[in-house]
Design a protein around this motif. Structure first.
Motif, PDB file in Angstrom:
ATOM      1  N   LYS A 243      -4.478 -11.423 -12.320  1.00 34.29           N
ATOM      2  CA  LYS A 243      -5.645 -12.157 -11.783  1.00 34.29           C
ATOM      3  C   LYS A 243      -6.178 -13.144 -12.822  1.00 34.29           C
ATOM      4  N   LYS A 244      -6.226 -12.699 -14.086  1.00 37.38           N
ATOM      5  CA  LYS A 244      -6.703 -13.580 -15.168  1.00 37.38           C
ATOM      6  C   LYS A 244      -5.799 -14.794 -15.337  1.00 37.38           C
ATOM      7  N   LEU A 245      -4.523 -14.622 -14.997  1.00 39.98           N
ATOM      8  CA  LEU A 245      -3.572 -15.742 -15.093  1.00 39.98           C
ATOM      9  C   LEU A 245      -3.716 -16.705 -13.911  1.00 39.98           C
ATOM     10  N   GLY A 246      -4.573 -16.326 -12.957  1.00 37.10           N
ATOM     11  CA  GLY A 246      -4.798 -17.199 -11.794  1.00 37.10           C
ATOM     12  C   GLY A 246      -3.971 -16.845 -10.579  1.00 37.10           C
ATOM     13  N   ALA A 247      -3.269 -15.722 -10.653  1.00 37.59           N
ATOM     14  CA  ALA A 247      -2.478 -15.298  -9.487  1.00 37.59           C
ATOM     15  C   ALA A 247      -3.404 -14.695  -8.436  1.00 37.59           C
ATOM     16  N   GLU A 248      -2.978 -14.792  -7.193  1.00 36.36           N
ATOM     17  CA  GLU A 248      -3.760 -14.221  -6.080  1.00 36.36           C
ATOM     18  C   GLU A 248      -3.108 -12.913  -5.666  1.00 36.36           C
ATOM     19  N   ILE A 249      -3.883 -11.840  -5.659  1.00 40.45           N
ATOM     20  CA  ILE A 249      -3.349 -10.511  -5.305  1.00 40.45           C
ATOM     21  C   ILE A 249      -3.596 -10.260  -3.819  1.00 40.45           C
ATOM     22  N   VAL A 250      -2.526  -9.924  -3.102  1.00 36.07           N
ATOM     23  CA  VAL A 250      -2.608  -9.742  -1.647  1.00 36.07           C
ATOM     24  C   VAL A 250      -2.057  -8.365  -1.278  1.00 36.07           C
TER      25      VAL A 250
ATOM     26  N   LYS B 246       0.830  -1.218   0.000  1.00 32.68           N
ATOM     27  CA  LYS B 246       0.000   0.000   0.000  1.00 32.68           C
ATOM     28  C   LYS B 246       0.862   1.265   0.000  1.00 32.68           C
ATOM     29  N   GLU B 247       2.098   1.168   0.536  1.00 37.00           N
ATOM     30  CA  GLU B 247       2.966   2.345   0.635  1.00 37.00           C
ATOM     31  C   GLU B 247       3.468   2.813  -0.735  1.00 37.00           C
ATOM     32  N   TYR B 248       3.319   1.970  -1.769  1.00 42.67           N
ATOM     33  CA  TYR B 248       3.840   2.337  -3.088  1.00 42.67           C
ATOM     34  C   TYR B 248       2.821   3.094  -3.932  1.00 42.67           C
ATOM     35  N   PHE B 249       1.579   3.219  -3.429  1.00 38.78           N
ATOM     36  CA  PHE B 249       0.576   3.961  -4.180  1.00 38.78           C
ATOM     37  C   PHE B 249       0.334   5.295  -3.480  1.00 38.78           C
ATOM     38  N   ILE B 250       1.347   6.145  -3.625  1.00 42.33           N
ATOM     39  CA  ILE B 250       1.392   7.412  -2.882  1.00 42.33           C
ATOM     40  C   ILE B 250       0.677   8.522  -3.642  1.00 42.33           C
ATOM     41  N   ASP B 251       0.393   9.618  -2.922  1.00 38.04           N
ATOM     42  CA  ASP B 251      -0.108  10.819  -3.590  1.00 38.04           C
ATOM     43  C   ASP B 251       1.006  11.324  -4.505  1.00 38.04           C
ATOM     44  N   GLY B 252       0.610  11.823  -5.659  1.00 34.46           N
ATOM     45  CA  GLY B 252       1.623  12.368  -6.567  1.00 34.46           C
ATOM     46  C   GLY B 252       2.024  11.391  -7.657  1.00 34.46           C
TER      47      GLY B 252
ATOM     48  N   GLU C 106      -0.022   8.562 -22.217  1.00 36.41           N
ATOM     49  CA  GLU C 106       0.233   9.681 -23.138  1.00 36.41           C
ATOM     50  C   GLU C 106       1.354   9.351 -24.120  1.00 36.41           C
ATOM     51  N   GLY C 107       1.308   8.123 -24.638  1.00 33.55           N
ATOM     52  CA  GLY C 107       2.258   7.725 -25.676  1.00 33.55           C
ATOM     53  C   GLY C 107       3.622   7.266 -25.186  1.00 33.55           C
ATOM     54  N   MET C 108       3.881   7.394 -23.884  1.00 29.62           N
ATOM     55  CA  MET C 108       5.180   6.981 -23.338  1.00 29.62           C
ATOM     56  C   MET C 108       5.036   5.683 -22.539  1.00 29.62           C
ATOM     57  N   PRO C 109       6.064   4.814 -22.614  1.00 30.43           N
ATOM     58  CA  PRO C 109       5.957   3.520 -21.937  1.00 30.43           C
ATOM     59  C   PRO C 109       5.929   3.624 -20.416  1.00 30.43           C
ATOM     60  N   VAL C 110       5.236   2.671 -19.811  1.00 31.21           N
ATOM     61  CA  VAL C 110       5.162   2.548 -18.346  1.00 31.21           C
ATOM     62  C   VAL C 110       5.563   1.125 -17.992  1.00 31.21           C
ATOM     63  N   GLY C 111       6.487   0.976 -17.070  1.00 31.03           N
ATOM     64  CA  GLY C 111       6.899  -0.357 -16.630  1.00 31.03           C
ATOM     65  C   GLY C 111       6.281  -0.715 -15.290  1.00 31.03           C
ATOM     66  N   ILE C 112       6.104  -2.017 -15.061  1.00 31.33           N
ATOM     67  CA  ILE C 112       5.779  -2.493 -13.713  1.00 31.33           C
ATOM     68  C   ILE C 112       7.023  -3.160 -13.148  1.00 31.33           C
TER      69      ILE C 112
ATOM     70  N   LYS D  59      -2.935   3.779 -13.526  1.00 28.98           N
ATOM     71  CA  LYS D  59      -3.904   3.024 -14.336  1.00 28.98           C
ATOM     72  C   LYS D  59      -3.239   1.787 -14.956  1.00 28.98           C
ATOM     73  N   VAL D  60      -2.024   1.959 -15.501  1.00 26.11           N
ATOM     74  CA  VAL D  60      -1.312   0.826 -16.118  1.00 26.11           C
ATOM     75  C   VAL D  60      -1.015  -0.252 -15.071  1.00 26.11           C
ATOM     76  N   VAL D  61      -0.611   0.171 -13.875  1.00 26.11           N
ATOM     77  CA  VAL D  61      -0.295  -0.795 -12.813  1.00 26.11           C
ATOM     78  C   VAL D  61      -1.561  -1.555 -12.413  1.00 26.11           C
ATOM     79  N   GLU D  62      -2.683  -0.824 -12.273  1.00 28.71           N
ATOM     80  CA  GLU D  62      -3.945  -1.480 -11.900  1.00 28.71           C
ATOM     81  C   GLU D  62      -4.409  -2.460 -12.975  1.00 28.71           C
ATOM     82  N   GLU D  63      -4.238  -2.080 -14.246  1.00 27.01           N
ATOM     83  CA  GLU D  63      -4.601  -2.982 -15.351  1.00 27.01           C
ATOM     84  C   GLU D  63      -3.705  -4.228 -15.350  1.00 27.01           C
ATOM     85  N   SER D  64      -2.437  -4.046 -14.976  1.00 26.40           N
ATOM     86  CA  SER D  64      -1.501  -5.176 -14.913  1.00 26.40           C
ATOM     87  C   SER D  64      -1.926  -6.168 -13.830  1.00 26.40           C
TER      88      SER D  64
END
Length: 485
Positions: free
Chosen positions: A289-296, A266-272, A447-453, A279-284
């Motif tokens: 989840k679709k792959l069957g992983a459990e998110i904790v 939870k500490e990694y989803f900071i203000d700012g 906005e056209g630029m890559p985002v990594g997880i 959005k990209v991280v949440e979609e990831s």
């Protein structure tokens, strides 16, 4: 001949091993590509064209005779300009090293050569790996291949840009606080910081010895696994390298991850944090989840202290490591001297850039009498707490998923303060302090630029990251790199 640059390292390797391609043709086309586009991007500071072509010719002769060749046979590889290569210029992108020529091979470079990879040249970086933009290099600016008005990240910006612009197939970077993962995210490529002690640091020009780690940058997780099989493992020249057996990382590709537990701190989803990045991280997470992983949901409570802790420890170690650059034995020597003190002071004043001087001064201050206990000793205690946080979380999860950076790549002419730039590393620094591995994978765009997880694993748990990363790539789908022609 088809555009070979579009292939991955693994595909090139297969074509060479089947006799469909000659190593010399691959290397020649690599240099044609570099000559065509590196003027726009600026990935490289030094090329070894004649040597590389000669090595490729000899390799082809060996293959023709049916001799056994290494697992990276004929694959063009770049190395960051802080890794020594015998007979080649290595400067750490600093004036103080002048035109220093390596007299031996760094262990990681030696292992690449033994695997019959072809070293193409050295990539641009922040001076002594201090920075997150590659703008502190003494050579030139490196630009982001997705938008040449923007930074490629740092300090391994040249290494990441060389992959994103498809100039080479593998690139070695170094990561002290995020210097592989952040540019990999900014440039939309895959980058792995291995566990501290998994890859030898012998021959790496030191920044902060307890944090530095060499790792690969590539187009795919498969290529990362292939490179890790080569560069990992013990080394008589580096006492900090683990003697733990190195698994075959390629066995963890294309595996089912059903039931894998993925922790989200939870500490990694900071203000700012940039909304597009979030959005990209949440979609990831949904894809996992679709792959069957459990998110904790998990907690890493000491995360907020990671940046100040790092910026005490890293400069302290840098201050000590960089004392060897004194204008006496090699590299730049000031001509403006009348005595030995002038030689030291003026050579270092003229030879180091502003960011390096800033960190040396911070480091010398926190190590000085009266401040050692207040800063350095306290930072080491907090570092232990940060490591404990990870140990506790990994009792219940297999990997941790976070953003790599709060933002996408910013403009080259953005006037960010040193503090603002230091805060760019907020999500990557903890892995270096805890000594654990981290993998950055392109996950989407904002906005056209890559985002990594970022996937973080337990110490010596690179195989879990490769397993999760490889599965994620399949559901993410094809990832097109920018065309620069």
């Amino acid at each position: 001949m088809e555009n070979l640059y579009k292939f991955t390292a693994s595909e090139i390797r297969n074509k060479i091993s089947k006799g469909e391609l000659k190593a010399e043709d691959v290397v020649r086309q690599t240099f044609e590509r570099i000559e065509k586009i590196d003027g726009k991007v600026g990935s490289f500071v030094y090329l070894r064209k004649e040597k590389a072509i000669e090595e490729a010719k000899k390799l082809d002769e060996r293959i023709a005779k049916g001799e056994k060749v290494g697992v990276l046979a004929g694959i063009p590889v770049a190395i960051k300009d802080n890794m020594v290569s015998n007979g080649d210029i290595t400067t750490a992108c600093s004036k103080i090293l002048g035109k220093y020529e390596g007299v031996y091979d760094a262990t990681a470079v030696k292992k690449l050569k033994e695997a019959d990879a072809i070293i193409i040249g050295a990539t641009n970086m922040d001076e002594f790996a201090m920075g997150s933009t590659t703008k502190t290099s003494t050579h030139h600016l490196t630009k982001n291949p997705w938008d040449i008005q923007k930074v490629p990240g740092g300090s391994s910006g040249g290494a990441a840009a060389s992959i994103a612009s498809q100039e080479v197939y593998l690139s070695l970077g170094s990561d002290t606080g995020g210097s592989i993962r952040q540019p990999a995210s900014f440039c939309g490529v895959v980058g792995l910081k291995p566990t501290y002690g998994r890859v030898s640091r012998y021959g790496l020009i030191a920044f902060a010895s307890s944090l530095d780690q060499i790792g690969p940058i590539a187009k795919s997780v498969e290529d990362i696994a292939l490179c890790m099989n080569v560069i990992s493992g013990e080394d008589d020249y580096d006492a900090t390298v683990s003697s733990k057996e190195v698994p075959d990382y390629t066995k963890y590709l294309n595996q089912d991850i059903k039931g894998m537990k993925i922790g989200v701190p939870k500490e990694y989803f900071i203000d700012g944090i940039n909304p597009g990045v979030k959005k990209v991280v949440e979609e990831s997470l949904e894809k996992f989840k679709k792959l069957g992983a459990e998110i904790v949901e998990v907690s890493l409570p000491h995360t907020k202290y990671a940046v100040p802790t790092y910026y005490v420890i890293a400069p302290a170690e840098a201050s000590s490591n960089l004392a060897r650059f004194d204008g006496v034995r090699y590299g730049y020597r000031s001509e403006n001297v009348e005595n030995i003190e002038d030689l030291y002071v003026n050579s270092r004043t003229e030879g180091f850039g502003d960011e390096v001087k800033r960190r040396i001064m911070i480091g010398t201050y926190v190590l000085s009498a009266g401040f050692y206990d207040a800063y350095f000793k306290k930072a080491q205690k907090v570092r232990a707490l940060i490591k404990e946080d990870f140990d506790k979380v990994f009792e219940n999860v297999d990997v941790i998923l976070t953003p790599v950076c709060p933002n996408t790549a910013f403009k080259l002419d953005d006037k960010k303060t040193p503090i603002e730039l230091y805060l760019e590393d907020i999500f990557t620094i903890s892995a270096n302090l805890a000594g654990i591995p981290g993998l950055s994978i392109p996950a989407g765009k904002s906005e056209g630029m890559p985002v990594g997880i970022q996937l973080l694993g337990k110490a010596f748990g690179e195989e879990e990251l490769i397993k999760a990363g490889s599965a994620f790539e399949k559901v993410r789908g094809e990832w097109e790199l920018p065309e620069l022609d």
